[in-house]
Scaffold this motif. Structure first.
Motif, PDB file in Angstrom:
ATOM      1  N   GLY A 148      61.004  59.563  18.435  1.00 14.17           N
ATOM      2  CA  GLY A 148      60.159  60.867  18.680  1.00 14.17           C
ATOM      3  C   GLY A 148      59.698  61.419  17.522  1.00 14.17           C
ATOM      4  N   LYS A 149      58.415  61.503  17.469  1.00 12.70           N
ATOM      5  CA  LYS A 149      57.700  61.754  16.052  1.00 12.70           C
ATOM      6  C   LYS A 149      56.716  62.536  16.537  1.00 12.70           C
ATOM      7  CE  LYS A 149      58.172  62.728  11.714  1.00 12.70           C
ATOM      8  NZ  LYS A 149      59.144  63.851  11.522  1.00 12.70           N
TER       9      LYS A 149
ATOM     10  N   TYR B  90      61.083  58.624  24.142  1.00 11.27           N
ATOM     11  CA  TYR B  90      59.963  58.505  23.087  1.00 11.27           C
ATOM     12  C   TYR B  90      59.117  59.631  23.201  1.00 11.27           C
ATOM     13  CZ  TYR B  90      58.382  56.052  27.153  1.00 11.27           C
ATOM     14  OH  TYR B  90      58.254  56.034  28.558  1.00 11.27           O
ATOM     15  N   ALA B  91      58.513  60.050  22.012  1.00 10.99           N
ATOM     16  CA  ALA B  91      57.595  61.325  22.056  1.00 10.99           C
ATOM     17  C   ALA B  91      56.701  61.051  20.721  1.00 10.99           C
ATOM     18  CB  ALA B  91      58.439  62.441  21.854  1.00 10.99           C
ATOM     19  N   LYS B  92      55.452  61.445  21.080  1.00 14.53           N
ATOM     20  CA  LYS B  92      54.520  61.599  19.851  1.00 14.53           C
ATOM     21  C   LYS B  92      53.995  63.128  20.142  1.00 14.53           C
ATOM     22  CE  LYS B  92      51.610  58.254  18.902  1.00 14.53           C
ATOM     23  NZ  LYS B  92      52.009  57.783  17.717  1.00 14.53           N
TER      24      LYS B  92
ATOM     25  N   ASN C 258      59.296  66.344  17.923  1.00 16.35           N
ATOM     26  CA  ASN C 258      60.190  65.797  17.091  1.00 16.35           C
ATOM     27  C   ASN C 258      61.246  65.595  17.708  1.00 16.35           C
ATOM     28  OD1 ASN C 258      58.314  65.258  14.805  1.00 16.35           O
ATOM     29  ND2 ASN C 258      59.092  67.066  13.894  1.00 16.35           N
ATOM     30  N   ASP C 259      61.841  64.343  17.722  1.00 18.65           N
ATOM     31  CA  ASP C 259      63.330  64.015  18.202  1.00 18.65           C
ATOM     32  C   ASP C 259      64.181  63.750  17.172  1.00 18.65           C
ATOM     33  OD1 ASP C 259      65.748  62.950  19.185  1.00 18.65           O
ATOM     34  OD2 ASP C 259      64.497  61.603  20.664  1.00 18.65           O
TER      35      ASP C 259
ATOM     36  N   ARG D  71      60.889  68.457  26.339  1.00 17.70           N
ATOM     37  CA  ARG D  71      61.771  67.485  26.789  1.00 17.70           C
ATOM     38  C   ARG D  71      63.066  68.202  26.332  1.00 17.70           C
ATOM     39  NH1 ARG D  71      61.596  61.713  25.173  1.00 17.70           N
ATOM     40  NH2 ARG D  71      61.773  62.224  23.196  1.00 17.70           N
TER      41      ARG D  71
ATOM     42  N   GLN E 297      69.535  68.683  22.855  1.00 18.78           N
ATOM     43  CA  GLN E 297      68.709  68.971  22.075  1.00 18.78           C
ATOM     44  C   GLN E 297      67.402  69.219  22.987  1.00 18.78           C
ATOM     45  OE1 GLN E 297      67.000  66.015  18.594  1.00 18.78           O
ATOM     46  NE2 GLN E 297      65.991  65.329  20.501  1.00 18.78           N
TER      47      GLN E 297
ATOM     48  N   GLU F  65      63.296  69.772  23.053  1.00 19.83           N
ATOM     49  CA  GLU F  65      61.992  69.623  22.145  1.00 19.83           C
ATOM     50  C   GLU F  65      61.051  70.323  22.561  1.00 19.83           C
ATOM     51  OE1 GLU F  65      61.546  64.932  21.435  1.00 19.83           O
ATOM     52  OE2 GLU F  65      63.452  65.237  22.618  1.00 19.83           O
ATOM     53  N   GLY F  66      60.281  71.025  21.769  1.00 15.59           N
ATOM     54  CA  GLY F  66      59.308  71.738  21.754  1.00 15.59           C
ATOM     55  C   GLY F  66      58.008  71.343  21.035  1.00 15.59           C
TER      56      GLY F  66
ATOM     57  N   THR G  48      62.416  72.091  17.291  1.00 11.62           N
ATOM     58  CA  THR G  48      63.316  71.349  18.105  1.00 11.62           C
ATOM     59  C   THR G  48      64.660  72.054  17.824  1.00 11.62           C
ATOM     60  OG1 THR G  48      62.187  69.124  17.962  1.00 11.62           O
ATOM     61  CG2 THR G  48      64.766  68.950  18.362  1.00 11.62           C
TER      62      THR G  48
ATOM     63  N   ARG H 194      58.803  71.934  12.851  1.00 12.42           N
ATOM     64  CA  ARG H 194      58.358  70.624  12.289  1.00 12.42           C
ATOM     65  C   ARG H 194      57.118  70.886  11.163  1.00 12.42           C
ATOM     66  NH1 ARG H 194      53.245  70.151  14.045  1.00 12.42           N
ATOM     67  NH2 ARG H 194      52.475  71.152  15.866  1.00 12.42           N
TER      68      ARG H 194
END
Lengths: 363, 363
Positions: free
Chosen positions: A150-151, A236-238, A241-242, B144, B247, B249-250, B254, B271
């Protein structure tokens, strides 16, 4: 010596040409771009000599043995089929096609033409990935796997600003699953084979962006794959950020590694013998210990997929049956064909559950 | 002063008595065990004066105001109902009942009797948990969440050795989801509310253990919860070690923290501004930075749930309406009732999908 042309003028294409130029077994001929000036400058800046501005011309060129296709996803199959029809070997960026039907058309055409068609899926050609796989035997029975990538993409800023971008566009067969989830899916298939069933829970982009994206499209998503005695979660992520590593949990030990596309920093934590514990503390164990895995490293891991592609072409030139030809140390052309087809079929099912439909699906 | 008796002689009960003994507002009276000698020794060793060996006797005792129930899950509801019928406030270990029907029966009976029934769910009474919640506003739109708790249980060694254990037994309403997944579920509900839908993918114990466990039971599992603009993945295991933190994620940042049952080590990674990157490197960002959150700590976080329980009883004694009574700083009795019921209903659905049925479900 393999004479390679490229389609696309993206950064990923530049990165690929870099490893071609570093290879003793391949040479960069030139790049195709509809814009002839762009084709000429992109080609000459990277040491090529023969720019192309017409796909038919490239496919028919006697100066080219193989074509790397780094264009938007939706164009992969059509361009690959044209090159294959011209007798060219093709290396196609991931995903090899917009859906299983397209991927199968490309791979079948290559098989029938006796040329190599290989998907540019870095991890499955990376010795670091297979070193991780080889370590799985130390984990005891494997019960769960978490593969993640995830980015936050700068292209999401475009969507938020109300502008179209190929990276989030159903017409381009893109989005989070296709662009980045595909790494998790192919790693899953290579490590554990085809699952019995999956569930896909997407995080869709907002409804008010549907016109930009030409339909419902995912910014992130989670696939859970079910196997007889284990399950795997693909994240997965766009649009976020994972920061977590991948993790594979066995009954005896847990392995983690960073970077599903470029595996690194792998370690195994052996649990030792579990002792009875209490609520207020982490439950203790006796004999727990850890080990870092030594993974081979590489500044640009596209070198591995290029080497495997070149090896496959050389094997075919030397007379090997196409599907049995070794594409480097980790599998045959037929093996990688299966990984690609199984993965894209899984993604088709994931998209079906997520309600993500591409124009390419209707063709 | 709240005079508290306990049911159960497990380690978790010992831990609870420890915080009772440290509290200025509560006093430990004694423990119920069917074995009178065990009740007497367990009670006296922990500073109590009045052991019990009969539930009816405990429920009717004038020397007891409230009962902490730390028995196996399947006994929670019946014992709680008996205590409530005797006018006792009850604090019931998680999960409060084997299923929603049982939990609702207990909570409704308490409401009708005007006594407090609170589930002993540590994180939702822990200021560290709410400090994490308060930080979520810094993440931008949340897309997420990963909540996880996986710890190899020494009791699984019993199953592998062919011996029955209450921790993996449908008759005891136990297994991975009920025993450890419940922390992830209740944290999810407290942070994000009830999801629109869930999918549950269990990792079931082997078929040849079904006689020991009295039916299909989970050693691990994954629940994916779907919300309008985000999804959450809950991972729980008692047959492997999960070493990853939670975790969230925003789009802007994150957040991670260790220990869903006892939140600690929280940090936020902002980020920054995403820049265009290339395949061979981690995509760069401008202005990325991190911040550790200061979380309140506590050697035994059962102190928080005890304090909230005592506060709720005192509020009710002072005349507050039961469901509106503040159970400490983070919610009313009615709020925690809702968290419990929503969570256990979610677990019912997860078990339905997983094919895990308890004898308690048929009653």
């Amino acid at each position: 010596m393999l004479r390679i042309a490229t389609i696309g003028t993206s950064m990923i294409t530049s990165d690929f040409i870099e490893v071609v130029n570093e290879s003793a077994d391949a040479v960069f001929v030139g790049t195709l771009s509809r814009n002839a000036e762009r084709a000429a400058s992109f080609t000459s800046e990277r040491g090529g000599t023969l720019p192309f501005s017409d796909l038919g011309e490239l496919a028919a060129s006697d100066a080219v043995d193989a074509v790397y296709i780094g264009s938007p996803n939706a164009l992969h199959a059509e361009q690959a089929l044209a090159c294959i029809a011209g007798g060219k070997h093709v290396m196609v960026e991931k995903p090899l096609g917009a859906n299983e039907r397209e991927a199968k058309a490309v791979l079948d055409a290559a098989r029938d033409a006796g040329v190599v068609a290989l998907e540019a899926m870095r991890p499955v050609h990376d010795p670091a990935f297979w070193a991780v796989r080889d370590a799985l035997g130390e984990l005891g029975r494997i019960r769960r796997a978490d593969l993640r990538f995830g980015k936050y993409s700068s292209r999401y800023d475009e969507i938020l600003a109300g502008r179209q971008t190929n990276i989030f566009d159903c017409r381009m067969a893109s989005g989070a699953l296709m662009d980045i989830g595909v790494y998790c899916v192919e790693a899953l298939i290579a490590l554990f084979g085809k699952p019995d069933a999956i569930t896909c829970t997407p995080v869709l982009l907002d409804e008010d962006t549907r016109e930009l994206t030409a339909g419902a499209l995912d910014g992130a998503g989670t696939i859970v794959a079910r196997y007889p005695h284990m399950s795997a979660t693909l994240s997965y992520a766009k649009i976020t950020n994972d920061n977590l590593p991948c993790q594979i949990e066995g009954e005896e030990a847990t392995l983690s590694f960073a970077g599903v596309s470029v595996p690194m920093q792998a370690r195994i934590d052996y649990r030792g013998r579990a002792l009875r514990g209490a609520a207020k503390e982490v439950r203790p164990a006796e004999g727990a210990h850890s080990r870092e895995l030594e993974l081979p490293g590489c500044a640009n891991t596209m070198a591995y997929e290029l080497a495997d592609f070149v090896a496959a072409v050389e094997a075919v030139r030397a007379g090997a049956d196409l599907l049995d030809a070794a594409a480097g140390p980790f599998g045959t052309v037929g093996y990688f064909r299966d990984v690609t087809l199984t993965s894209i079929a899984l993604m088709d099912e994931a998209r079906r559950q997520a309600g993500i439909v591409f124009p390419a699906d209707a063709r």
